[in-house]
Design a protein around this motif. Structure first.
Motif, PDB file in Angstrom:
ATOM      1  N   GLU A 107       0.841  -1.195   0.000  1.00  0.00           N
ATOM      2  CA  GLU A 107       0.000   0.000   0.000  1.00  0.00           C
ATOM      3  C   GLU A 107       0.876   1.245   0.000  1.00  0.00           C
ATOM      4  O   GLU A 107       1.941   1.252   0.610  1.00  0.00           O
ATOM      5  CB  GLU A 107      -0.883   0.038   1.246  1.00  0.00           C
ATOM      6  CG  GLU A 107      -1.901  -1.078   1.325  1.00  0.00           C
ATOM      7  CD  GLU A 107      -2.724  -0.976   2.589  1.00  0.00           C
ATOM      8  OE1 GLU A 107      -3.730  -0.234   2.580  1.00  0.00           O
ATOM      9  OE2 GLU A 107      -2.353  -1.623   3.583  1.00  0.00           O
ATOM     10  N   SER A 108       0.393   2.273  -0.681  1.00  0.00           N
ATOM     11  CA  SER A 108       1.099   3.550  -0.650  1.00  0.00           C
ATOM     12  C   SER A 108       0.136   4.648  -0.241  1.00  0.00           C
ATOM     13  O   SER A 108      -1.020   4.665  -0.642  1.00  0.00           O
ATOM     14  CB  SER A 108       1.717   3.867  -2.015  1.00  0.00           C
ATOM     15  OG  SER A 108       0.723   3.971  -2.994  1.00  0.00           O
ATOM     16  N   SER A 109       0.653   5.562   0.583  1.00  0.00           N
ATOM     17  CA  SER A 109      -0.142   6.690   1.043  1.00  0.00           C
ATOM     18  C   SER A 109       0.809   7.803   1.445  1.00  0.00           C
ATOM     19  O   SER A 109       1.695   7.594   2.289  1.00  0.00           O
ATOM     20  CB  SER A 109      -1.020   6.277   2.224  1.00  0.00           C
ATOM     21  OG  SER A 109      -1.745   7.388   2.719  1.00  0.00           O
ATOM     22  N   GLY A 110       0.635   8.958   0.819  1.00  0.00           N
ATOM     23  CA  GLY A 110       1.463  10.108   1.165  1.00  0.00           C
ATOM     24  C   GLY A 110       2.947   9.857   0.975  1.00  0.00           C
ATOM     25  O   GLY A 110       3.757  10.348   1.754  1.00  0.00           O
ATOM     26  N   GLY A 111       3.318   9.063  -0.007  1.00  0.00           N
ATOM     27  CA  GLY A 111       4.723   8.782  -0.277  1.00  0.00           C
ATOM     28  C   GLY A 111       5.300   7.647   0.547  1.00  0.00           C
ATOM     29  O   GLY A 111       6.439   7.242   0.351  1.00  0.00           O
ATOM     30  N   GLU A 112       4.531   7.127   1.501  1.00  0.00           N
ATOM     31  CA  GLU A 112       5.000   6.010   2.331  1.00  0.00           C
ATOM     32  C   GLU A 112       4.471   4.714   1.741  1.00  0.00           C
ATOM     33  O   GLU A 112       3.305   4.624   1.340  1.00  0.00           O
ATOM     34  CB  GLU A 112       4.497   6.153   3.765  1.00  0.00           C
ATOM     35  CG  GLU A 112       4.998   5.063   4.683  1.00  0.00           C
ATOM     36  CD  GLU A 112       4.516   5.236   6.114  1.00  0.00           C
ATOM     37  OE1 GLU A 112       4.549   4.250   6.842  1.00  0.00           O
ATOM     38  OE2 GLU A 112       4.105   6.359   6.478  1.00  0.00           O
ATOM     39  N   ILE A 113       5.322   3.692   1.670  1.00  0.00           N
ATOM     40  CA  ILE A 113       4.915   2.380   1.166  1.00  0.00           C
ATOM     41  C   ILE A 113       4.994   1.385   2.307  1.00  0.00           C
ATOM     42  O   ILE A 113       6.012   1.272   2.993  1.00  0.00           O
ATOM     43  CB  ILE A 113       5.820   1.936  -0.007  1.00  0.00           C
ATOM     44  CG1 ILE A 113       5.652   2.934  -1.157  1.00  0.00           C
ATOM     45  CG2 ILE A 113       5.473   0.525  -0.442  1.00  0.00           C
ATOM     46  CD1 ILE A 113       6.562   2.703  -2.326  1.00  0.00           C
TER      47      ILE A 113
ATOM     48  N   VAL B 205       4.367  -2.654   3.401  1.00  0.00           N
ATOM     49  CA  VAL B 205       4.235  -4.032   2.933  1.00  0.00           C
ATOM     50  C   VAL B 205       3.796  -4.884   4.110  1.00  0.00           C
ATOM     51  O   VAL B 205       4.434  -4.884   5.164  1.00  0.00           O
ATOM     52  CB  VAL B 205       5.573  -4.550   2.361  1.00  0.00           C
ATOM     53  CG1 VAL B 205       5.440  -5.992   1.908  1.00  0.00           C
ATOM     54  CG2 VAL B 205       6.052  -3.662   1.221  1.00  0.00           C
ATOM     55  N   THR B 206       2.674  -5.619   3.937  1.00  0.00           N
ATOM     56  CA  THR B 206       2.172  -6.495   4.991  1.00  0.00           C
ATOM     57  C   THR B 206       1.818  -7.853   4.397  1.00  0.00           C
ATOM     58  O   THR B 206       1.607  -7.996   3.189  1.00  0.00           O
ATOM     59  CB  THR B 206       0.914  -5.910   5.672  1.00  0.00           C
ATOM     60  OG1 THR B 206      -0.076  -5.658   4.684  1.00  0.00           O
ATOM     61  CG2 THR B 206       1.222  -4.633   6.414  1.00  0.00           C
ATOM     62  N   ASP B 207       1.741  -8.850   5.259  1.00  0.00           N
ATOM     63  CA  ASP B 207       1.330 -10.184   4.825  1.00  0.00           C
ATOM     64  C   ASP B 207      -0.163 -10.206   4.556  1.00  0.00           C
ATOM     65  O   ASP B 207      -0.932  -9.566   5.276  1.00  0.00           O
ATOM     66  CB  ASP B 207       1.656 -11.231   5.891  1.00  0.00           C
ATOM     67  CG  ASP B 207       3.140 -11.457   6.054  1.00  0.00           C
ATOM     68  OD1 ASP B 207       3.872 -11.175   5.091  1.00  0.00           O
ATOM     69  OD2 ASP B 207       3.558 -11.916   7.119  1.00  0.00           O
ATOM     70  N   GLY B 208      -0.557 -10.938   3.549  1.00  0.00           N
ATOM     71  CA  GLY B 208      -1.962 -11.183   3.275  1.00  0.00           C
ATOM     72  C   GLY B 208      -2.687 -10.015   2.665  1.00  0.00           C
ATOM     73  O   GLY B 208      -2.688  -8.924   3.219  1.00  0.00           O
ATOM     74  N   PRO B 209      -3.286 -10.226   1.490  1.00  0.00           N
ATOM     75  CA  PRO B 209      -3.968  -9.128   0.816  1.00  0.00           C
ATOM     76  C   PRO B 209      -5.394  -8.871   1.298  1.00  0.00           C
ATOM     77  O   PRO B 209      -5.998  -7.898   0.911  1.00  0.00           O
ATOM     78  CB  PRO B 209      -3.979  -9.584  -0.644  1.00  0.00           C
ATOM     79  CG  PRO B 209      -4.001 -11.067  -0.553  1.00  0.00           C
ATOM     80  CD  PRO B 209      -3.190 -11.412   0.665  1.00  0.00           C
ATOM     81  N   PHE B 210      -5.922  -9.722   2.181  1.00  0.00           N
ATOM     82  CA  PHE B 210      -7.329  -9.594   2.549  1.00  0.00           C
ATOM     83  C   PHE B 210      -7.494  -9.582   4.065  1.00  0.00           C
ATOM     84  O   PHE B 210      -6.724 -10.226   4.779  1.00  0.00           O
ATOM     85  CB  PHE B 210      -8.147 -10.743   1.946  1.00  0.00           C
ATOM     86  CG  PHE B 210      -8.024 -10.793   0.448  1.00  0.00           C
ATOM     87  CD1 PHE B 210      -8.760  -9.932  -0.352  1.00  0.00           C
ATOM     88  CD2 PHE B 210      -7.151 -11.664  -0.157  1.00  0.00           C
ATOM     89  CE1 PHE B 210      -8.638  -9.954  -1.728  1.00  0.00           C
ATOM     90  CE2 PHE B 210      -7.021 -11.705  -1.537  1.00  0.00           C
ATOM     91  CZ  PHE B 210      -7.762 -10.845  -2.319  1.00  0.00           C
TER      92      PHE B 210
END
Length: 107
Positions: A49-55, A57-62
């Motif tokens: 996910e990206s928001s305000g220039g920050e990315i 990364v987390t496990d699991g898309p749901f």
């Protein structure tokens, strides 16, 4: 027109009848030249996910496992209605669950 059809994990245990019906459906779509690709999807996956220039990364898309996309089919058909009809036929074979049909743009 190309469409990506995804299906969720229903939790149902497939039986020989399901395998036979799905196999016949896949063979039919392949013979007609409609089916471009099909496959299962790893339930875990990674979310980026990206928001305000920050990315992040987390496990699991749901949020919940029942929402996870379990498989896909990429088809090439003449119309949206034809893609919907294929998805209806798939759900009739697969049983309870949810499928999503999205048009694929570009080459």
């Amino acid at each position: 027109m190309r469409y990506l059809m995804t299906t969720n994990a229903s939790g149902a245990v497939p039986d020989e009848k399901l395998f036979a019906e799905m196999g016949a459906f896949i063979e039919e779509m392949t013979a007609k030249g409609v089916l471009l690709a099909t496959g299962g999807l790893e339930p875990a996956g990674i979310r980026v996910e990206s928001s305000g220039g920050e990315i992040v990364v987390t496990d699991g898309p749901f949020a919940e496992a029942k929402e996870a996309a379990a498989g896909f089919a990429l088809v090439e058909v003449r119309s949206k209605e034809e893609a919907i009809e294929l998805a209806r036929r798939f759900r009739g074979i697969a049983g309870d669950g949810t499928s999503v049909v999205q048009q694929v743009f570009g080459s």
